[in-house]
Design a protein around this motif. Sequence first.
Motif, mmCIF file in Angstrom:
data_model
loop_
_atom_site.group_PDB
_atom_site.id
_atom_site.type_symbol
_atom_site.label_atom_id
_atom_site.label_comp_id
_atom_site.label_asym_id
_atom_site.label_seq_id
_atom_site.Cartn_x
_atom_site.Cartn_y
_atom_site.Cartn_z
ATOM 1 N N UNK A 28 39.066 50.467 92.655
ATOM 2 C CA UNK A 28 39.219 51.813 92.645
ATOM 3 C C UNK A 28 39.758 52.592 94.079
ATOM 4 N N UNK A 29 38.880 51.996 95.050
ATOM 5 C CA UNK A 29 39.101 52.611 96.369
ATOM 6 C C UNK A 29 40.458 52.330 96.843
ATOM 7 N N UNK A 30 41.279 51.253 96.410
ATOM 8 C CA UNK A 30 42.489 50.944 96.927
ATOM 9 C C UNK A 30 43.549 51.825 96.113
ATOM 10 N N UNK A 31 43.238 52.059 94.889
ATOM 11 C CA UNK A 31 44.165 53.247 94.117
ATOM 12 C C UNK A 31 43.847 54.569 94.668
ATOM 13 N N UNK A 32 42.694 54.964 95.246
ATOM 14 C CA UNK A 32 42.704 56.278 95.756
ATOM 15 C C UNK A 32 43.515 56.321 97.067
ATOM 16 N N UNK A 33 43.238 55.319 97.796
ATOM 17 C CA UNK A 33 44.327 55.142 99.167
ATOM 18 C C UNK A 33 45.861 55.316 98.940
ATOM 19 N N UNK A 34 46.278 54.668 97.624
ATOM 20 C CA UNK A 34 47.445 54.749 97.534
ATOM 21 C C UNK A 34 47.969 55.647 96.507
ATOM 22 N N UNK A 35 47.260 56.502 96.142
ATOM 23 C CA UNK A 35 47.492 57.596 94.829
ATOM 24 C C UNK A 35 48.022 56.818 93.755
ATOM 25 N N UNK A 36 47.607 56.028 93.242
ATOM 26 C CA UNK A 36 47.993 55.191 91.895
ATOM 27 C C UNK A 36 46.874 55.113 91.183
ATOM 28 N N UNK A 37 46.931 54.655 89.935
ATOM 29 C CA UNK A 37 45.751 54.861 89.053
ATOM 30 C C UNK A 37 45.039 53.320 89.378
ATOM 31 N N UNK A 38 43.828 53.205 88.824
ATOM 32 C CA UNK A 38 42.996 52.270 88.928
ATOM 33 C C UNK A 38 43.492 50.804 88.352
ATOM 34 N N UNK A 39 44.065 51.214 86.934
ATOM 35 C CA UNK A 39 44.709 50.208 86.077
ATOM 36 C C UNK A 39 45.928 49.440 86.718
ATOM 37 N N UNK A 40 46.757 50.428 87.614
ATOM 38 C CA UNK A 40 47.815 49.853 88.228
ATOM 39 C C UNK A 40 47.393 48.652 89.350
ATOM 40 N N UNK A 41 46.311 48.761 90.046
ATOM 41 C CA UNK A 41 45.590 47.955 91.094
ATOM 42 C C UNK A 41 45.083 46.778 90.245
ATOM 43 N N UNK A 42 44.446 47.105 89.280
ATOM 44 C CA UNK A 42 44.038 46.044 88.407
ATOM 45 C C UNK A 42 45.206 44.994 87.948
ATOM 46 N N UNK A 43 46.249 45.625 87.426
ATOM 47 C CA UNK A 43 47.527 44.779 86.753
ATOM 48 C C UNK A 43 48.006 44.103 87.984
ATOM 49 N N UNK A 44 48.264 44.717 89.300
ATOM 50 C CA UNK A 44 48.661 44.028 90.461
ATOM 51 C C UNK A 44 47.764 42.770 90.705
ATOM 52 N N UNK A 45 46.473 43.050 90.860
ATOM 53 C CA UNK A 45 45.560 41.849 91.102
ATOM 54 C C UNK A 45 45.609 40.736 90.046
ATOM 55 N N UNK A 46 45.818 41.207 88.608
ATOM 56 C CA UNK A 46 45.801 40.248 87.876
ATOM 57 C C UNK A 46 47.270 39.512 87.632
ATOM 58 N N UNK A 47 48.466 39.899 88.273
ATOM 59 C CA UNK A 47 49.600 39.432 88.199
ATOM 60 C C UNK A 47 50.459 39.938 86.934
ATOM 61 N N UNK A 48 49.734 41.029 86.451
ATOM 62 C CA UNK A 48 50.764 41.567 85.181
ATOM 63 C C UNK A 48 51.623 42.561 85.563
ATOM 64 N N UNK A 49 51.651 42.955 87.007
ATOM 65 C CA UNK A 49 52.602 43.855 87.504
ATOM 66 C C UNK A 49 52.846 43.420 88.856
ATOM 67 N N UNK A 50 53.966 43.858 89.483
ATOM 68 C CA UNK A 50 54.177 43.689 90.909
ATOM 69 C C UNK A 50 54.499 44.678 91.660
ATOM 70 N N UNK A 51 53.798 45.057 92.756
ATOM 71 C CA UNK A 51 54.060 46.039 93.565
ATOM 72 C C UNK A 51 53.921 45.485 94.991
ATOM 73 N N UNK A 52 54.995 45.836 95.796
ATOM 74 C CA UNK A 52 54.963 45.108 97.107
ATOM 75 C C UNK A 52 53.951 46.100 98.008
ATOM 76 N N UNK A 53 54.034 47.289 97.657
ATOM 77 C CA UNK A 53 53.145 48.307 98.566
ATOM 78 C C UNK A 53 51.509 48.286 98.190
#
Length: 96
Positions: A28-53
């Motif tokens: 959630x802290x990473x999501x705040x830093x990047x102005x994205x949703x916490x779900x986005x960060x969880x999806x990147x961590x779990x490999x369900x989504x790819x975001x270089x940034x």
Amino acid sequence: MKPEKTTPNNWPGDQVRDALAEVGITPAGIARDLSVTPQHVHHVIDGKSVSDRTRRHIARCINKPVETIWPQTYLLKKDPTRVGRPRTKGLYPDRS
């Protein structure tokens, strides 16, 4: 016969979460830093989504090279900055 080059596997999501917890950072802290949703960060961590940034920010937070955490993407692909769903997942994995 040439020995096959093998690339190490990507870190599992739990290992990324544990590394973040060791330095006191939450997804959630990473999501705040990047102005994205916490779900986005969880999806990147779990490999369900790819975001270089997002991946690069996570790697910076835990003081690891992004190639160490996600070698399948950063050591094998020509353009790891492409974003989107990994091709191995989704409705039509055989299509290119």
